[in-house]
Scaffold this active site. Sequence first.
Site, mmCIF file in Angstrom:
data_model
loop_
_atom_site.group_PDB
_atom_site.id
_atom_site.type_symbol
_atom_site.label_atom_id
_atom_site.label_comp_id
_atom_site.label_asym_id
_atom_site.label_seq_id
_atom_site.Cartn_x
_atom_site.Cartn_y
_atom_site.Cartn_z
ATOM 1 N N ASP A 9 26.164 -4.394 -9.740
ATOM 2 C CA ASP A 9 26.779 -3.252 -10.420
ATOM 3 C C ASP A 9 28.139 -2.998 -9.790
ATOM 4 O O ASP A 9 28.432 -3.473 -8.690
ATOM 5 C CB ASP A 9 25.898 -2.000 -10.300
ATOM 6 C CG ASP A 9 26.477 -0.810 -11.054
ATOM 7 O OD1 ASP A 9 26.860 -0.976 -12.228
ATOM 8 O OD2 ASP A 9 26.574 0.282 -10.474
ATOM 9 N N SER A 10 28.946 -2.199 -10.478
ATOM 10 C CA SER A 10 30.251 -1.842 -9.939
ATOM 11 C C SER A 10 30.142 -0.890 -8.754
ATOM 12 O O SER A 10 31.084 -0.764 -7.970
ATOM 13 C CB SER A 10 31.114 -1.195 -11.023
ATOM 14 O OG SER A 10 30.510 0.010 -11.474
ATOM 15 N N CYS A 72 24.967 -3.102 -15.053
ATOM 16 C CA CYS A 72 26.185 -2.359 -15.359
ATOM 17 C C CYS A 72 26.488 -2.608 -16.825
ATOM 18 O O CYS A 72 26.631 -3.761 -17.242
ATOM 19 C CB CYS A 72 27.336 -2.839 -14.472
ATOM 20 S SG CYS A 72 28.962 -2.186 -14.929
ATOM 21 N N GLU A 151 29.593 8.906 -7.869
ATOM 22 C CA GLU A 151 30.186 8.148 -6.765
ATOM 23 C C GLU A 151 30.693 9.058 -5.646
ATOM 24 O O GLU A 151 30.715 8.662 -4.477
ATOM 25 C CB GLU A 151 31.333 7.275 -7.290
ATOM 26 C CG GLU A 151 30.896 6.131 -8.187
ATOM 27 C CD GLU A 151 30.213 5.014 -7.428
ATOM 28 O OE1 GLU A 151 30.393 4.919 -6.194
ATOM 29 O OE2 GLU A 151 29.483 4.233 -8.058
ATOM 30 N N CYS A 184 25.436 3.923 -19.265
ATOM 31 C CA CYS A 184 26.028 3.592 -17.959
ATOM 32 C C CYS A 184 24.936 3.843 -16.938
ATOM 33 O O CYS A 184 24.256 4.886 -16.985
ATOM 34 C CB CYS A 184 27.251 4.465 -17.677
ATOM 35 S SG CYS A 184 27.912 4.266 -15.995
ATOM 36 N N HIS A 186 25.035 4.715 -13.959
ATOM 37 C CA HIS A 186 25.233 5.894 -13.116
ATOM 38 C C HIS A 186 24.601 7.141 -13.748
ATOM 39 O O HIS A 186 24.186 8.063 -13.036
ATOM 40 C CB HIS A 186 26.730 6.172 -12.910
ATOM 41 C CG HIS A 186 27.422 5.230 -11.991
ATOM 42 N ND1 HIS A 186 27.671 3.919 -12.318
ATOM 43 C CD2 HIS A 186 27.945 5.412 -10.745
ATOM 44 C CE1 HIS A 186 28.307 3.337 -11.316
ATOM 45 N NE2 HIS A 186 28.485 4.213 -10.355
#
Length: 267
Positions: A9-10, A72, A151, A184, A186
């Site tokens: 994932d990013s 992702c 994040e 997403c 996240h």
Amino acid sequence: MDKPIGVMDSGVGGLTVAKEIMRQLPDERIIYFGDLKRCPYGDRPLKEVKEYTIEVADHLVRRGVKMIVVACNTATAAALDVLEERYDIPVIGVINPGARSAIQSSNNHDVIVLATQATVKSDAYRDAIHHINGSFRITSLACPKFVPIVEQLRYKDKVVVRVALHQTLKQLLDTSADTIILGCTHYPLLAGEIHDYFGGRKKVIDSGYETAREVSSIMTYGKTHAASGSKRNHLMIVNGDSTRFEYILRDWIPFIDYTIEEIDLEG
């Protein structure tokens, strides 16, 4: 087969998928790659995302993984087809499992996709759903405030989250859609608040569960499940500083044994 599963994932979002794989497949070892130094992918051109995704996937292949899970949505939209042709191991993205789950859940064929700008521009969810059932109405919305909240470790600040949700989602309050796809990885860290924002009237789909089921099905077919009974120490590879990553890892998946390895990729 005691080779690990590679999950990429990013940033930290893919941990929501890794957690579900660990829950459903406790005998499997995971090598997770979080590209924090270049996160978020969702604001970058898809060509650049493709380059980063291939670089990370190559790194996981060199580590000897038996499968790659692209946890992702932006990377899946940008590079899944390339990765499938590039390697002789299974490569799974999160978009198709999420799309199938939404189709199964929706009663009125009206679905909202919340995603990054890049994923929205790719039309990946619209294409995946319409490939199966063209009668669905799809409303896609980019949510640029959501990834930074996660994040930056602000996802537990109810005030910050509620303000961001209202600023982003108020235009969708009166829509007839009965299902929301969290496009997403996240966003599941905000899933409860998103569900509550719509008064519980819309089902919220997290593709992590369905993705883990697909991982299990592919390994069953290929007879590549790990031997049972061994205690697993998962490897967490972080491109960049791992401090924030480890905080979220401990909060989100507190039950695992793990080792963190920091690396430094350019970009």
